[in-house]
Design an enzyme around this catalytic site. Structure first.
Site, PDB file in Angstrom:
ATOM      1  N   ASP A   1      10.207  97.483  25.354  1.00  0.00           N
ATOM      2  CA  ASP A   1      11.414  96.947  24.708  1.00  0.00           C
ATOM      3  C   ASP A   1      12.352  98.084  24.296  1.00  0.00           C
ATOM      4  O   ASP A   1      12.767  98.179  23.133  1.00  0.00           O
ATOM      5  CB  ASP A   1      11.068  96.134  23.448  1.00  0.00           C
ATOM      6  CG  ASP A   1      10.126  94.968  23.709  1.00  0.00           C
ATOM      7  OD1 ASP A   1      10.113  94.474  24.845  1.00  0.00           O
ATOM      8  OD2 ASP A   1       9.418  94.573  22.771  1.00  0.00           O
TER       9      ASP A   1
ATOM     10  N   GLU B   1      13.240  85.420  25.637  1.00  0.00           N
ATOM     11  CA  GLU B   1      13.157  86.346  24.497  1.00  0.00           C
ATOM     12  C   GLU B   1      13.891  87.640  24.856  1.00  0.00           C
ATOM     13  O   GLU B   1      14.443  87.774  25.936  1.00  0.00           O
ATOM     14  CB  GLU B   1      11.699  86.627  24.117  1.00  0.00           C
ATOM     15  CG  GLU B   1      10.864  87.255  25.213  1.00  0.00           C
ATOM     16  CD  GLU B   1       9.417  87.505  24.779  1.00  0.00           C
ATOM     17  OE1 GLU B   1       9.033  87.135  23.653  1.00  0.00           O
ATOM     18  OE2 GLU B   1       8.659  88.083  25.580  1.00  0.00           O
TER      19      GLU B   1
END
Ligand SMILES: *[C@@H]1O[C@H](CO)[C@@H](O)[C@H](O)[C@H]1NC(C)=O
Ligand SMILES: *[C@@H]1O[C@H](CO)[C@@H](O)[C@H](O)[C@H]1NC(C)=O
Length: 326
Positions: free
Chosen positions: A38, A204
């Site tokens: 991420d 997400e």
């Protein structure tokens, strides 16, 4: 890649965008410590130094003089975790970093895997260097099982003189809330901006990027992690989609015109190819050397599939159709 672009340029008026099959370019070069999960990428305005932050590692800080590296690990943003009093506060996730005024704000999520008991916090620094960060705890965006969303995966965007936080993961997917003028606290209620009613609602890691009159909403969808112990069925691993809107709050549609809430829309930007597996956790940055860059993590099948082996990937984005291609 060039061939596809050329054909596209010639035939754009004849073919619908969704009917084209794109080839993906390999990720750009990365040297030094290229582990990523991420990733959040930003250039320091004072000297152009690149900073890269990751999930886990108490939000580790990696530095480089160039996008391509060599990347060097410096230490953690939150070595003692977050002051938010929730389970997971010593393993913060999903950093998102912006310069607001003359201060860098790093947003992070506190949660545990599969839990809706979550909150979005922030820390500040004027340099982004190791040892310079101050934790301030929550932004006021949080969730419990009573909410339709999970308050993780923060991403800030400025629209005019206002700030908005986009967030969410599974449950009813991607939400957005207005923020105060300092971008430090929520200033209004949340509303849904992207949703996929089928399967596990796995949207997400959203990231919004403004370009030429449109807000582009990138998100990851599919199974993110644990590929070494439990490899997903082909096609159900992480991949990157995009929707866009002329307004920061939507309605968002995909390249085929499908609504990204009611129609489950989303145009594929990047999926597994060659040695790249499960790309996601993406962001977009305007780079002075390489143009607009899509950056992400991926499992390199030549290295290994474990989360601890994920690599930093980036590609220059082509915008010739008005939709991002890599
Ligand atoms: C973390 O905790 C240690 C021990 O209490 C303390 O010395 C250090 O200053 C703390 N670091 C930060 C960034 O708060
Ligand atoms: C929506 O969910 C289905 C089922 O999981 C999946 O095949 C599809 O790729 C998803 N689309 C988007 C845009 O997330």
């Amino acid at each position: 890649m060039m061939f596809n672009r050329l054909i596209f340029g010639l035939c754009a008026g004849l073919l619908s965008v969704s009917s084209l099959v794109w080839g993906y370019a390999d990720p750009g070069a990365c040297s030094g410590d290229c582990w990523a999960h991420d990733p959040a990428l930003i250039r320091r305005s004072s000297d152009g130094t690149y900073f890269r932050f990751n999930t886990g590692s108490e939000i580790g800080i990696w530095k480089s003089s160039a996008l391509t590296g060599p990347w060097v690990y410096e230490g953690a943003v939150l070595p003692n975790g977050s002051s938010i009093d929730l389970a997971g506060n010593t393993d913060c996730w999903a950093p998102d970093v912006h310069l607001v005024g003359s201060t860098y704000i790093l947003y992070y999520a506190v949660s545990t895997s599969g839990s809706q008991t979550s909150a979005i916090g922030y820390a500040t620094s004027t340099t982004m260097e190791y040892g310079s960060w101050t934790d301030h705890g929550t932004t006021g965006i949080s969730s419990t099982s009573a909410k339709p969303y999970n308050a993780i995966d923060p991403n800030l965007i400025e629209s005019g003189t206002s700030y908005y936080m986009t967030f969410g993961s599974f449950w009813d997917d991607i939400y957005q809330a207005p923020m105060n003028s300092g971008a430090t606290a929520v200033a209004g209620s949340s509303y849904q901006i992207a949703y996929n009613a089928s399967g596990t609602h796995s949207l997400e890691g959203s990231f919004m990027y403004y370009r030429s009159g449109y807000y582009y909403l990138f998100f990851s969808s599919g199974i993110c992690c644990g590929y070494d112990t439990s490899k997903p069925a082909t096609g159900s691993e992480y991949k990157i989609f995009v929707c866009r809107s002329a307004s920061v709050s939507g309605p968002f549609v995909d390249a085929a015109g499908k609504n990204c809430v009611s129609g489950g829309g989303g145009t594929l930007v990047l999926a597994s190819h060659d040695y790249v597996y499960g790309p996601g956790g993406q962001g977009v940055m305007a780079d002075p050397t390489y143009g607009t860059v899509l950056y992400y993590h991926y499992a390199n099948t030549n290295i290994g599939l474990a989360d601890s082996e994920y690599q930093f990937g980036w590609n220059t984005i082509g915008w010739s159709s008005g939709w991002p291609t890599v």
